[in-house]
Design a protein around this motif. Sequence first.
Motif, PDB file in Angstrom:
ATOM      1  N   ASP A  36      -1.946  18.159 -29.270  1.00 25.71           N
ATOM      2  CA  ASP A  36      -3.067  17.141 -28.972  1.00 25.71           C
ATOM      3  C   ASP A  36      -2.260  16.241 -28.387  1.00 25.71           C
ATOM      4  N   VAL A  37      -1.003  15.809 -29.158  1.00 24.86           N
ATOM      5  CA  VAL A  37      -0.229  14.823 -28.539  1.00 24.86           C
ATOM      6  C   VAL A  37       0.421  15.205 -27.070  1.00 24.86           C
ATOM      7  N   PHE A  38       0.991  16.110 -27.291  1.00 24.76           N
ATOM      8  CA  PHE A  38       1.666  16.680 -25.859  1.00 24.76           C
ATOM      9  C   PHE A  38       0.736  16.671 -24.639  1.00 24.76           C
ATOM     10  N   TRP A  39      -0.364  17.088 -24.854  1.00 25.53           N
ATOM     11  CA  TRP A  39      -1.452  16.920 -23.851  1.00 25.53           C
ATOM     12  C   TRP A  39      -2.064  15.857 -23.596  1.00 25.53           C
ATOM     13  N   GLY A  40      -1.938  15.117 -24.676  1.00 27.35           N
ATOM     14  CA  GLY A  40      -2.639  13.798 -24.506  1.00 27.35           C
ATOM     15  C   GLY A  40      -1.821  12.854 -23.719  1.00 27.35           C
ATOM     16  N   VAL A  41      -0.428  13.062 -23.843  1.00 27.39           N
ATOM     17  CA  VAL A  41       0.502  12.162 -23.104  1.00 27.39           C
ATOM     18  C   VAL A  41       0.315  12.438 -21.502  1.00 27.39           C
ATOM     19  N   ILE A  42       0.066  13.774 -21.258  1.00 26.09           N
ATOM     20  CA  ILE A  42       0.206  14.128 -19.946  1.00 26.09           C
ATOM     21  C   ILE A  42      -0.953  13.855 -19.359  1.00 26.09           C
ATOM     22  N   ALA A  43      -2.212  14.182 -20.015  1.00 20.04           N
ATOM     23  CA  ALA A  43      -3.542  13.569 -19.499  1.00 20.04           C
ATOM     24  C   ALA A  43      -3.780  12.102 -19.388  1.00 20.04           C
ATOM     25  N   SER A  44      -3.056  11.414 -20.197  1.00 16.06           N
ATOM     26  CA  SER A  44      -3.091   9.904 -20.057  1.00 16.06           C
ATOM     27  C   SER A  44      -2.103   9.471 -18.756  1.00 16.06           C
ATOM     28  N   MET A  45      -1.244  10.519 -18.350  1.00 17.02           N
ATOM     29  CA  MET A  45      -0.365  10.062 -17.347  1.00 17.02           C
ATOM     30  C   MET A  45      -1.094  10.243 -16.065  1.00 17.02           C
ATOM     31  N   TYR A  46      -1.946  11.437 -16.050  1.00 10.90           N
ATOM     32  CA  TYR A  46      -2.737  11.786 -14.846  1.00 10.90           C
ATOM     33  C   TYR A  46      -3.650  10.497 -14.797  1.00 10.90           C
ATOM     34  N   ILE A  47      -4.266  10.137 -15.845  1.00 13.30           N
ATOM     35  CA  ILE A  47      -5.414   9.025 -15.831  1.00 13.30           C
ATOM     36  C   ILE A  47      -4.862   7.869 -15.408  1.00 13.30           C
ATOM     37  N   GLY A  48      -3.635   7.476 -15.928  1.00  8.79           N
ATOM     38  CA  GLY A  48      -2.827   6.094 -15.638  1.00  8.79           C
ATOM     39  C   GLY A  48      -2.544   5.960 -14.237  1.00  8.79           C
ATOM     40  N   ASN A  49      -1.999   7.098 -13.827  1.00  9.11           N
ATOM     41  CA  ASN A  49      -1.754   7.106 -12.327  1.00  9.11           C
ATOM     42  C   ASN A  49      -2.849   6.819 -11.290  1.00  9.11           C
ATOM     43  N   ILE A  50      -3.947   7.753 -11.582  1.00  8.42           N
ATOM     44  CA  ILE A  50      -5.004   7.501 -10.775  1.00  8.42           C
ATOM     45  C   ILE A  50      -5.922   6.006 -10.824  1.00  8.42           C
ATOM     46  N   LEU A  51      -5.787   5.459 -12.134  1.00  7.97           N
ATOM     47  CA  LEU A  51      -6.367   4.301 -12.248  1.00  7.97           C
ATOM     48  C   LEU A  51      -5.622   3.309 -11.411  1.00  7.97           C
ATOM     49  N   LEU A  52      -4.109   3.331 -11.709  1.00  7.27           N
ATOM     50  CA  LEU A  52      -3.271   2.372 -11.195  1.00  7.27           C
ATOM     51  C   LEU A  52      -3.641   2.341  -9.489  1.00  7.27           C
ATOM     52  N   LEU A  53      -3.807   3.454  -8.986  1.00  2.00           N
ATOM     53  CA  LEU A  53      -4.141   3.294  -7.523  1.00  2.00           C
ATOM     54  C   LEU A  53      -5.483   2.406  -7.109  1.00  2.00           C
ATOM     55  N   ILE A  54      -6.334   3.223  -8.047  1.00  2.00           N
ATOM     56  CA  ILE A  54      -7.830   2.558  -7.540  1.00  2.00           C
ATOM     57  C   ILE A  54      -7.635   1.104  -7.859  1.00  2.00           C
ATOM     58  N   LEU A  55      -7.235   0.689  -8.902  1.00  2.00           N
ATOM     59  CA  LEU A  55      -7.041  -0.581  -9.352  1.00  2.00           C
ATOM     60  C   LEU A  55      -6.548  -1.619  -8.423  1.00  2.00           C
ATOM     61  N   ASN A  56      -5.114  -1.098  -8.062  1.00  2.00           N
ATOM     62  CA  ASN A  56      -4.141  -2.034  -7.250  1.00  2.00           C
ATOM     63  C   ASN A  56      -4.411  -1.910  -5.712  1.00  2.00           C
ATOM     64  N   ALA A 113       0.806  -1.117   0.199  1.00  2.00           N
ATOM     65  CA  ALA A 113      -0.031  -0.021  -0.061  1.00  2.00           C
ATOM     66  C   ALA A 113       0.923   1.258   0.196  1.00  2.00           C
ATOM     67  N   LEU A 114       1.906   1.435   0.665  1.00  2.00           N
ATOM     68  CA  LEU A 114       2.829   2.256   0.780  1.00  2.00           C
ATOM     69  C   LEU A 114       3.486   2.603  -0.581  1.00  2.00           C
ATOM     70  N   SER A 115       3.695   1.460  -1.020  1.00  2.00           N
ATOM     71  CA  SER A 115       4.569   1.551  -2.552  1.00  2.00           C
ATOM     72  C   SER A 115       3.192   2.326  -3.618  1.00  2.00           C
ATOM     73  N   ALA A 116       1.959   1.754  -3.394  1.00  3.62           N
ATOM     74  CA  ALA A 116       0.988   2.258  -4.407  1.00  3.62           C
ATOM     75  C   ALA A 116       0.735   3.591  -3.950  1.00  3.62           C
ATOM     76  N   ILE A 117       0.859   4.066  -2.786  1.00  2.46           N
ATOM     77  CA  ILE A 117       0.396   5.504  -2.506  1.00  2.46           C
ATOM     78  C   ILE A 117       1.599   6.323  -2.863  1.00  2.46           C
ATOM     79  N   GLY A 118       2.665   5.891  -2.502  1.00  2.00           N
ATOM     80  CA  GLY A 118       3.915   6.717  -2.857  1.00  2.00           C
ATOM     81  C   GLY A 118       4.169   6.813  -4.366  1.00  2.00           C
ATOM     82  N   SER A 119       3.904   5.794  -5.070  1.00  2.00           N
ATOM     83  CA  SER A 119       4.147   5.700  -6.412  1.00  2.00           C
ATOM     84  C   SER A 119       2.963   6.779  -6.969  1.00  2.00           C
TER      85      SER A 119
END
Lengths: 150, 503, 340
Positions: B353-373, B111-117
């Motif tokens: 679109d790509v630049f912000w797409g990458v950044i937005a996808s990083m936000y989402i990826g990060n949040i989903l990772l926490l929620i899923l894991n 959990a620490l690892s997930a939250i820290g990440s």
Amino acid sequence: MFRTKNKKVSIALILIAIVYLILSFQLPSYAYVPVDSDLVPIGLGVILLLLSAMLFFTKDQEQKENEEHIPKKDLPIVLGVICFTILYIALLEIIGFIMTTMLFLFLCSLFLGYRKHVVNAAVSIVIPILIYLLFNDFLQVSLPTGILPF
Amino acid sequence: MDVFHGLIQGFEIALSFQGLMFVFIGVVVGTVIGMIPGLGPITAIAVMIPITYGMDPAIALLLMAGVYYGAAYGGAAASILLNAPGTSEAVATTFDGYPLAKQGHAGKALALSAIGSFVGGTISIILLTFLAPTLAKVAVSFGPPEYFALMLLGLTAIASLSEGSTIKALISGTIGLMIATVGIDAQTGTARFTFGNAHLLEGIDFLVIALGLFALAEVASLIKNRKEKATNMHSVGSLKLTKAEAKEVAPTMGRQSLLGFLVGVLPGAGGTIASFMAYISEKKLSKNPEKFGKGAIRGVAAPESANNAASGGAFVPLLSLGIPGSGTTAVMLGALIVLGIQPGPLLMNDHPDVFWGVIASMYIGNILLLILNLPLIPYISRILLVPRQLLISLIIVFCIIGVYAVSFSTFDLYLLLGFGVLGYVMRVIKFPAAPMLLAFILGGMMEQAFRQSLTISNGSLSIFVTSPIAAGMLLVAFLAFLVPIIKSRKSKKNDPAENNKSA
Amino acid sequence: MKKRLALFALILLMVVTTACSSGSKNAGGSSDDKGDSGEWKPDKPIEIVAPSGAGGGWDTTARMAAKMFNEAGIIDQKIGVVNKEGGGGSVGWAYVASKEGSPYNLFVSSPPLLLVPLNGQSKYDHEDFTPLANVIADYAAFAVKADAKWDNLNELFDDMKKDPSSITVVGASAPGSMDHIQFIKIAKAAGVDITKIKYVSDQDGGALTSLLNGSVDVYSTGVAETVEQVKAGKIKVLGVTSEERLEGDTLSDFPTAKEQGIDATFVNWRGFFGPPKMDKAAVKYYEEKFKELSDSKEFAEVREKYGWDEMYMDSEEYKKFLDEQKEEIKGLLDDLGLAK
């Protein structure tokens, strides 16, 4: 004990440092750089030599209960596992990933004293196949097929 | 296009049903791949490239971001649960993560690892969003002399990683540096210590050493305790952090995320140095440094926040300059090229679109990772409930596959076994393995940077002090190395028992 | 539950096939239907070795070729890419060399196949293998910082002749390998004393950074790596090593070394090879298939995406080309005293 543990280790390390230094001095030279490829190795060899010498004269730490020490009766087991692993590696590319892994998992667990044979067999069959499918078909990383046709 | 407009557009894509689905798939696949030792973010992204061929770039990027974060997290799980760091970024996590798991707090460590990440990832994305163009200048400010100084600074951690004898730690580190000299020397093309063996020409792979010294050496201890039941079975999956613990790790995560991001921005430095520096600095800041290495929660939170922040930082040179700063971003660069996007200084203007797409996808990826894991942790940590006799065989198999999938050679497998034996012997004679691994990781780059500098300066050492950045870091490194030695000398004189107590 | 059932069925199937078929397969390619007619077709999956790790140039070429072969319907057999990393390629080459005669083990390669053996790091060189076809070409570019005082190769080389110790060249690989040799080759043709050239290698991705922050002066690299930086006005390309100007936006602005009066070129060719003593019929088969691949619009797209040039050579031409290349490179390495 006549000689302390630190002294034994230190002598082994000094030998390593000497061999490493000899090899370093034999490195071929390259004419087009101010600092050649042997400088850093020679430096490291000397440092190791000095540190090992310092270790030689360092007193052993108080021998507390050494957690990592294997009781004599476990030593054959550790050696056994090492032998199994060597066999596994040796046969991996010859017989193929699936078969060797199945055999290794089953036999090694058995050797370590796992007695639920059905579970053991099931794990030994399913895990290698799953891993193989994951690698070969999904990741496109080919593991050795060996004598099997797939 | 301004920041907010760009972000909103990015989020529109990322939050569409299709977008979310692909991030989700990416996170799950990435986590699974990352958990197998040897398969880290680099492999995970590399294998995704052919799959994304022909996909809509924005969607493909979402998938990649998911895989990227998932794989990084999966790697931490293997470090914590099995003491098997699959990537160099995850090494520092084992120091306290594995002891925590052994004490029955695997759930908490994960959990620490997930939250820290999550914290590290989020802070770095925010910084990336607003500061990328500014920081691009920092990213190119480092040349060979500065890198040499930075690596040396990283190496001073050796002294701090020692439990007890400093001499032993230094010996262990020196041997690590020696191992790093094996292979073709980049500056001269000379093959060093290869004994004519083609497998050694490119040096010894990180994984061989990490899995050998850490995971396989641990197997021997597991063998000794094979009949014991896993400890504290009831609490393995519990994620609960007490209020006090939460309070303790919050500042750690914050400051180490910042540190990690800054180190990550420097091409080539990356997550490994960030995680080690985070670990060491946290140990130095702590009032109870002796707890580190024995299951300190800050010892997990610090490297995990830092390495994730660093992976965000590594996107600064990639997206703003087109310079891949790490192995992973180099593969990312390849992936972007396949999608028809050539990252470079103009990316933000030409393809907002790509630049912000990458950044937005990083936000989402990060949040989903926490929620899923977080909900998955109790299941993942059940691996510890596998009977020891079976677990031992499985760990060996995983280590072997991990190395084989990278090198495809049985020679490396024998080498792996050899390092396993060495790791075990070192435990018995009480030589710490961590300094060896750290020195090995930093050693190659350090030597190259040192000699590149000297070639550039035609052999004059003054190059290291004429650069203020390099000179400053060298001074810090010097102090960081000397102070603990002087201190230990003093304390030895004052209190001879002290040395044994900390051993 | 359904999934589990399916998995179980699958496992059962596999176990059964395992039990039935072990030992029924023989090694090598002896079960091929070669016959006297000279016709040959693969009857089992083909393996392409990328003698490097995942993600590099060889790996990408191999994976893209494999994918396009199947996607464009040129070859129906499954084609798997295997990474054999190590020794700058020599581990992979040794592996393929052990598959003598097999028409199912191909590998992808480029100039290192000549350079690595010449540097004494591989027992095998191109003469040990069966060249099948070259497919693509790439060229070198020499870049300097946008505000550097040199505007063309001749100005740079003139300064190098005057004061070689003041100019540092950076590349991503060790001396004697591609980034070094491509620069040496052009510099030598321009009359520079190549034993005085200061070359540093940066294998950790810092080469471009070092150029941008002024640590080094010249960056020897591939054309594709420079385009974006040139567009952004960060660096300028003094010369490329192709015969004629390249096509494409920005690319066509790069002057060749030739048009600057330096009579030398360098091609980073990339093609496919088979093991030693591959059957003639199989060579013919692959020649044709690679030609089809090279002509397909699917592969043209791939080339465009990666910025590769089309450069098809059949087995005969390829072999001759490689022999010539080897002589040239050997000459350069001899001058430097690096040839082993």
